[in-house]
Design a protein around this motif. Structure first.
Motif, PDB file in Angstrom:
ATOM      1  N   PRO A 223      11.469   3.715  12.848  1.00 50.70           N
ATOM      2  CA  PRO A 223      12.153   2.692  11.890  1.00 50.70           C
ATOM      3  C   PRO A 223      13.545   2.470  12.310  1.00 50.70           C
ATOM      4  O   PRO A 223      14.203   1.518  11.965  1.00 50.70           O
ATOM      5  CB  PRO A 223      12.405   3.902  10.519  1.00 50.70           C
TER       6      PRO A 223
ATOM      7  N   GLU B 151      -0.514   7.970   0.260  1.00 53.39           N
ATOM      8  CA  GLU B 151       0.835   7.802  -0.312  1.00 53.39           C
ATOM      9  C   GLU B 151       2.000   8.554   0.538  1.00 53.39           C
ATOM     10  O   GLU B 151       3.009   7.838   0.665  1.00 53.39           O
ATOM     11  CB  GLU B 151       0.909   8.094  -2.008  1.00 53.39           C
ATOM     12  N   GLU B 152       1.578   9.722   1.069  1.00 50.70           N
ATOM     13  CA  GLU B 152       2.643  10.372   1.968  1.00 50.70           C
ATOM     14  C   GLU B 152       2.727   9.593   3.208  1.00 50.70           C
ATOM     15  O   GLU B 152       4.008   9.709   3.811  1.00 50.70           O
ATOM     16  CB  GLU B 152       2.110  11.993   2.091  1.00 50.70           C
ATOM     17  N   TYR B 154       2.974   6.511   3.633  1.00 49.56           N
ATOM     18  CA  TYR B 154       3.763   5.208   3.314  1.00 49.56           C
ATOM     19  C   TYR B 154       4.807   5.691   2.620  1.00 49.56           C
ATOM     20  O   TYR B 154       5.570   5.000   1.745  1.00 49.56           O
ATOM     21  CB  TYR B 154       2.614   4.457   2.605  1.00 49.56           C
ATOM     22  N   ALA B 155       5.270   6.888   2.736  1.00 46.50           N
ATOM     23  CA  ALA B 155       6.715   7.321   2.073  1.00 46.50           C
ATOM     24  C   ALA B 155       7.679   7.156   3.195  1.00 46.50           C
ATOM     25  O   ALA B 155       7.545   7.032   4.334  1.00 46.50           O
ATOM     26  CB  ALA B 155       6.770   8.723   1.543  1.00 46.50           C
ATOM     27  N   LYS B 156       8.926   7.050   2.544  1.00 43.00           N
ATOM     28  CA  LYS B 156      10.253   6.885   3.418  1.00 43.00           C
ATOM     29  C   LYS B 156      10.171   8.207   4.349  1.00 43.00           C
ATOM     30  O   LYS B 156      10.139   9.300   3.828  1.00 43.00           O
ATOM     31  CB  LYS B 156      11.363   6.771   2.650  1.00 43.00           C
ATOM     32  N   GLY B 161       5.720   4.800   7.572  1.00 36.56           N
ATOM     33  CA  GLY B 161       7.168   4.184   6.958  1.00 36.56           C
ATOM     34  C   GLY B 161       6.896   4.009   5.476  1.00 36.56           C
ATOM     35  O   GLY B 161       5.973   3.728   4.916  1.00 36.56           O
ATOM     36  N   ASP B 162       8.106   3.491   4.957  1.00 39.19           N
ATOM     37  CA  ASP B 162       8.066   3.293   3.597  1.00 39.19           C
ATOM     38  C   ASP B 162       7.165   2.123   3.456  1.00 39.19           C
ATOM     39  O   ASP B 162       7.256   1.020   4.057  1.00 39.19           O
ATOM     40  CB  ASP B 162       9.559   2.765   3.084  1.00 39.19           C
ATOM     41  N   ILE B 163       6.424   1.898   2.156  1.00 41.36           N
ATOM     42  CA  ILE B 163       5.519   0.927   2.122  1.00 41.36           C
ATOM     43  C   ILE B 163       6.183  -0.342   1.774  1.00 41.36           C
ATOM     44  O   ILE B 163       5.585  -1.397   2.154  1.00 41.36           O
ATOM     45  CB  ILE B 163       4.395   1.174   0.645  1.00 41.36           C
ATOM     46  N   ARG B 164       7.423  -0.040   1.532  1.00 37.48           N
ATOM     47  CA  ARG B 164       8.179  -1.503   1.247  1.00 37.48           C
ATOM     48  C   ARG B 164       8.551  -2.321   2.394  1.00 37.48           C
ATOM     49  O   ARG B 164       8.802  -3.522   2.604  1.00 37.48           O
ATOM     50  CB  ARG B 164       9.587  -1.224   0.506  1.00 37.48           C
ATOM     51  N   TYR B 165       8.511  -1.536   3.740  1.00 40.41           N
ATOM     52  CA  TYR B 165       9.011  -2.040   4.965  1.00 40.41           C
ATOM     53  C   TYR B 165       7.839  -3.471   5.034  1.00 40.41           C
ATOM     54  O   TYR B 165       8.149  -4.526   5.634  1.00 40.41           O
ATOM     55  CB  TYR B 165       8.779  -1.256   6.142  1.00 40.41           C
ATOM     56  N   TYR B 226      14.073  -3.630   0.222  1.00 37.20           N
ATOM     57  CA  TYR B 226      13.065  -3.046   1.343  1.00 37.20           C
ATOM     58  C   TYR B 226      13.571  -2.091   1.897  1.00 37.20           C
ATOM     59  O   TYR B 226      12.742  -1.145   2.666  1.00 37.20           O
ATOM     60  CB  TYR B 226      12.841  -4.465   1.978  1.00 37.20           C
TER      61      TYR B 226
END
Lengths: 228, 228
Positions: A223, B151-152, B154-156, B161-165, B226
């Motif tokens: 990241p 979900e883990e 895709y967590a920050k 990485g964060d799903i928002r990325y 994001y």
């Protein structure tokens, strides 16, 4: 000699993308590399992930799950021929170059279909063999693309955001996931809005970069590189 | 009554994506909305951007430029019928829902092809009418998708990485660029790895959200949302 696969997605050989592809074939061949090109539009490559990708019976014909079916078909040698061909090319390659015009902050659908269909579980990854231990480790990838927007639009704080933001899904989500190490992207900004002379300089710069490509270190695909 | 277009990309009606689509059609219809579904696999929607999208003569047949040709064809009513049909649906819609399984940190190629081919210049954007003044302003979009990863992951700070990325190219690069306001995404994490009961809860949660959807405020579609 090293082996290079260029996955190329432009409809027009006379385009800048076409020229960038040709320059890469010429320069890398001159170095003694063996270069293969998958010219997706010319091949009329199928982008849709469907039941047609599986030869013979399905693992579960009651409820079609593409990922599971492609994985099972891969293991028994039952993927369609176009996929087997592409997987052979990937398997042999030391370096994958993706050459395309940016469409909507990403690759054109025809190239996304190549990713969706070729990089199947069992071939490119298989839990826990993903990211640094992905099945395509020891290979390199390089995304080379043209944009419609200008370099200023794709600057940090620019209206379209840092160009690196949009590289995350392609470089990290696809290539890194499969264990492929990623070289710095090669971006030609807004070639349609610059002079013929400037476009020639873009071709020369690409040829120059390719001369020392094998000495480059991969980026640190985390990241921080993208969003620091 | 409000109009909703659901652009849906899954091969299997019995999949969770198929059920999520059905739940949306039912719940929104119950509210009095008129709901249209573009079922891309069932339509065998063409994802490849080619010369076939332009009816009749090209603007420049010496050097094919898809963006320019589609723009010119749009202005003279010369796009292929499948594109004209989809553009009509978009034009009439107050809300676009994209329902799909996440493929490689993005949408499946068949849906990317819908974006590449339907949202042509002149119809969806036309400089300087982009981003907040894009030609599809006053519409809403919502990305509803399932993932393979948990979900883990895709967590920050998680491995993926964060799903928002990965939402940046889709929500900002496509929808915001066309002036469409974006509602919070709806993500069902790893439905293949949870119990049948948990999957049912996912469907109920989606139906619940849809009940008050029209009261939701769009997200602030800027880098802060994001990458904060």
């Amino acid at each position: 000699g090293r082996k290079v696969l260029i996955v190329y997605a432009h409809q027009e050989p006379k385009s800048l993308n076409g020229s960038l592809k040709r320059v890469a074939v010429e320069e890398l061949s001159k170095q003694g590399c063996s270069v293969t090109v998958s010219d997706l539009y010319a091949m009329q490559f199928e982008p849709r992930a469907t039941r047609n990708d599986i030869v013979g019976c399905l693992h579960n014909s009651e409820e079609f799950n593409y990922g599971v079916e492609a994985w099972e078909a891969y293991k028994r040698g039952g993927l369609s021929n176009d996929l087997i061909e592409e997987q052979k090319k990937v398997q042999e390659a030391d370096l994958l170059i993706f050459q395309f015009p940016l469409y909507w902050f990403s690759m054109p659908a025809i190239m996304k279909g190549w990713m969706d269909r070729v990089l199947v579980q069992g071939f490119a990854h298989e839990f826990p063999n993903c990211y640094d231990s992905g099945l395509l480790k020891n290979k390199l990838a390089l995304f080379s693309f043209t944009t419609g927007g200008s370099e200023e639009m794709y600057a940090k704080g620019g209206i379209s955001g840092d160009i690196r933001y949009l590289l995350w899904p392609m470089q990290h989500g696809i290539m890194h996931f499969c264990g492929v190490k990623v070289l710095a992207p090669h971006v030609c900004f807004a070639p349609e809005y610059v002079s013929e002379e400037k476009r020639k300089e873009m071709l020369i710069a690409w040829a120059q970069r390719l001369k020392t490509l094998w000495k480059e270190e991969p980026i640190n695909c985390s990241p921080e590189w993208y969003f620091k």
